[in-house]
Design a protein around this motif. Sequence first.
Motif, PDB file in Angstrom:
ATOM      1  N   ALA A   4      46.438  43.335  52.275  1.00 32.01           N
ATOM      2  CA  ALA A   4      45.667  42.914  50.893  1.00 32.01           C
ATOM      3  C   ALA A   4      45.810  41.272  50.661  1.00 32.01           C
ATOM      4  CB  ALA A   4      46.238  43.792  49.758  1.00 32.01           C
ATOM      5  N   ASP A   5      46.938  40.900  50.986  1.00 29.89           N
ATOM      6  CA  ASP A   5      47.246  39.492  51.002  1.00 29.89           C
ATOM      7  C   ASP A   5      46.117  38.587  51.744  1.00 29.89           C
ATOM      8  OD1 ASP A   5      50.202  39.026  49.902  1.00 29.89           O
ATOM      9  OD2 ASP A   5      49.751  40.929  50.907  1.00 29.89           O
ATOM     10  N   ARG A  27      42.694  39.070  50.285  1.00 28.89           N
ATOM     11  CA  ARG A  27      42.505  37.850  48.983  1.00 28.89           C
ATOM     12  C   ARG A  27      42.408  36.461  49.378  1.00 28.89           C
ATOM     13  NH1 ARG A  27      45.061  42.253  45.963  1.00 28.89           N
ATOM     14  NH2 ARG A  27      47.060  41.911  46.634  1.00 28.89           N
ATOM     15  N   GLY A  60      39.256  35.641  49.750  1.00 32.26           N
ATOM     16  CA  GLY A  60      38.162  35.696  48.960  1.00 32.26           C
ATOM     17  C   GLY A  60      37.910  37.038  48.618  1.00 32.26           C
ATOM     18  N   SER A  77      37.616  40.542  46.745  1.00 29.90           N
ATOM     19  CA  SER A  77      38.171  41.336  45.821  1.00 29.90           C
ATOM     20  C   SER A  77      39.069  42.683  46.385  1.00 29.90           C
ATOM     21  CB  SER A  77      37.254  41.708  44.671  1.00 29.90           C
ATOM     22  OG  SER A  77      37.766  42.805  43.800  1.00 29.90           O
ATOM     23  N   VAL A  78      40.241  43.075  46.127  1.00 33.37           N
ATOM     24  CA  VAL A  78      41.125  44.042  46.700  1.00 33.37           C
ATOM     25  C   VAL A  78      41.860  44.760  45.628  1.00 33.37           C
ATOM     26  CG1 VAL A  78      42.770  44.781  48.583  1.00 33.37           C
ATOM     27  CG2 VAL A  78      41.401  42.444  48.688  1.00 33.37           C
ATOM     28  N   SER A 106      50.216  43.033  46.897  1.00 34.08           N
ATOM     29  CA  SER A 106      50.492  42.031  47.926  1.00 34.08           C
ATOM     30  C   SER A 106      51.851  42.849  48.882  1.00 34.08           C
ATOM     31  CB  SER A 106      51.211  40.918  47.352  1.00 34.08           C
ATOM     32  OG  SER A 106      52.278  41.083  46.658  1.00 34.08           O
ATOM     33  N   ASP A 152      47.426  45.474  36.787  1.00 31.57           N
ATOM     34  CA  ASP A 152      46.854  44.405  37.059  1.00 31.57           C
ATOM     35  C   ASP A 152      47.428  43.028  37.141  1.00 31.57           C
ATOM     36  OD1 ASP A 152      47.042  43.518  34.547  1.00 31.57           O
ATOM     37  OD2 ASP A 152      44.822  43.517  34.109  1.00 31.57           O
ATOM     38  N   GLN A 161      49.772  44.563  41.304  1.00 30.14           N
ATOM     39  CA  GLN A 161      48.321  45.092  41.267  1.00 30.14           C
ATOM     40  C   GLN A 161      48.098  46.137  42.181  1.00 30.14           C
ATOM     41  OE1 GLN A 161      45.121  45.661  42.754  1.00 30.14           O
ATOM     42  NE2 GLN A 161      44.731  43.602  43.137  1.00 30.14           N
ATOM     43  N   GLN A 174      38.674  48.541  39.985  1.00 28.73           N
ATOM     44  CA  GLN A 174      38.109  47.278  40.037  1.00 28.73           C
ATOM     45  C   GLN A 174      38.778  46.270  38.883  1.00 28.73           C
ATOM     46  OE1 GLN A 174      33.720  47.213  39.490  1.00 28.73           O
ATOM     47  NE2 GLN A 174      33.505  45.166  40.921  1.00 28.73           N
ATOM     48  N   ALA A 230      42.168  45.304  39.960  1.00 26.24           N
ATOM     49  CA  ALA A 230      42.249  44.293  41.163  1.00 26.24           C
ATOM     50  C   ALA A 230      41.561  42.800  40.503  1.00 26.24           C
ATOM     51  CB  ALA A 230      41.071  44.491  42.037  1.00 26.24           C
ATOM     52  N   GLU A 231      40.844  42.884  39.241  1.00 27.17           N
ATOM     53  CA  GLU A 231      40.203  41.609  38.583  1.00 27.17           C
ATOM     54  C   GLU A 231      40.959  41.109  37.539  1.00 27.17           C
ATOM     55  OE1 GLU A 231      36.050  42.399  38.530  1.00 27.17           O
ATOM     56  OE2 GLU A 231      35.922  42.613  40.866  1.00 27.17           O
TER      57      GLU A 231
END
Length: 421
Positions: free
Chosen positions: A79-80, A83, A86, A88-89, A93, A199, A264, A308, A311-312
């Motif tokens: 996941a790191d 991200r 760039g 969106s995951v 981490s 998040d 997250q 989503q 993630a954001e």
Amino acid sequence: MNILILGGGGREHALAWACLQNPKCDKLIVAPGNAGIAQIAECASLDIEDGAAVIGFSEANSIDFIIVGPEAPLAAGVADDLRGAGFSVFGPSKEAARLEASKSFTKEVCDAAKAPTAAWKRFTEAQPALDYVAAEGAPIVVKADGLAAGKGVIVAETVDQAQDAIRDMFGGEFGAAGAEVVIEEFMAGEEASFFVLCDGETALPIGTAQDHKRVGDGDTGPNTGGMGAYSPAPVLTDEIAQMALDEIVKPTLRVMAERGTPYQGVLYAGLMIENGKPRLVEYNVRFGDPECQVLMLRLGGQALDLMQAAAEGRLEGCTVNWADDHAMTVVMAAKGYPGAYAKGTEIKGLEACPEDSKNMVFHAGTRAEGGKVLASGGRVLNVTARGATLAEAAERAYAMVDSIDWPEGFYRSDIGWRALS
Ligand code: AMP
Ligand code: GLY
């Protein structure tokens, strides 16, 4: 939106199904997927623990959003990596995934957060651990610190059992996972699972569930990854869930943020409930399998929007629309599981099972060959249904189980007994 889901079990089939209920989902790829997932989405072979490979694949396929199913890629830092490139995951981490990957890390965080959990001590050598359990007495719980595929926890009923477990762990039975051992106070009570989207700052509960770990009816026989699950969990009343959120989950998120490793993804809190109070047994940094299957059937397409938003960093103000319903999943496993079992046996009768918003057979371990569906794992199918009551959900799920023709498989006939009785 083009979505990539990493994983290939019943959990990922359920996640894929939920994404497809959402009109935002244009293209869906699941890697590696399985025979059931292949009926609803594109499957791709990909080393999901190799961050560079997943980045390359996501770029080549114009992926907009990636959902990481299992813990291994999270613990490996995939996941790191994504991200960093760039993307969106959905998923924590590597540092935040230590909440599952290290029992002692979780205990340190709980202490810092003053979250109620079992008293504990960490050991790096056998003799002090052997002396400690002799002094404490049984029952007592011995845990290998690291990821041990769900097998690194021994709930010892006697001091001898606990000492055998300590010798096994320091003797290398669990490899590097057992280089450190955590010994915990035994907690009595009823277990339930609490699922919260996070998040980094905001926590949004998305449901409760209970599973059945033992292989046999009446909760007998060896432990498994879970032979069935249902949602909601009646023992986790609104009041107890609120306590778990305020006293355990939110303080944990605060400590993780203060450490510079905000959390997250979905935080799966395994709770022990006794006398109306929850205590933390463990965290997992992913959806439970098969708990995810019942949660997704109940949430439907909104699950994608919520993941989503997590993630954001947009969870604040998000709400979950709950139907007042119940879901159950019955696991069909290969005879012999969790011990040795045959692979490659044919499963028939699947086409007779309804597939709609109330009935879904999620595949956990299958592969397609020459138009046939073959079993390829221990836990093979998750026969899942929804109803106005748990009894109705059970009736639907077991009706599908009855119509599946797989002589080499077995299942528990009493999923949900605690809640149904
Ligand atoms: P874990 O992998 O930490 O969830 O442990 C696996 C199972 O062992 C849990 O689901 C519980 O049933 C049991 N367990 C773990 N820790 C304790 C504890 N301190 N007291 C009682 N049971 C425990
Ligand atoms: N069903 C238990 C787990 O996913 O860890």
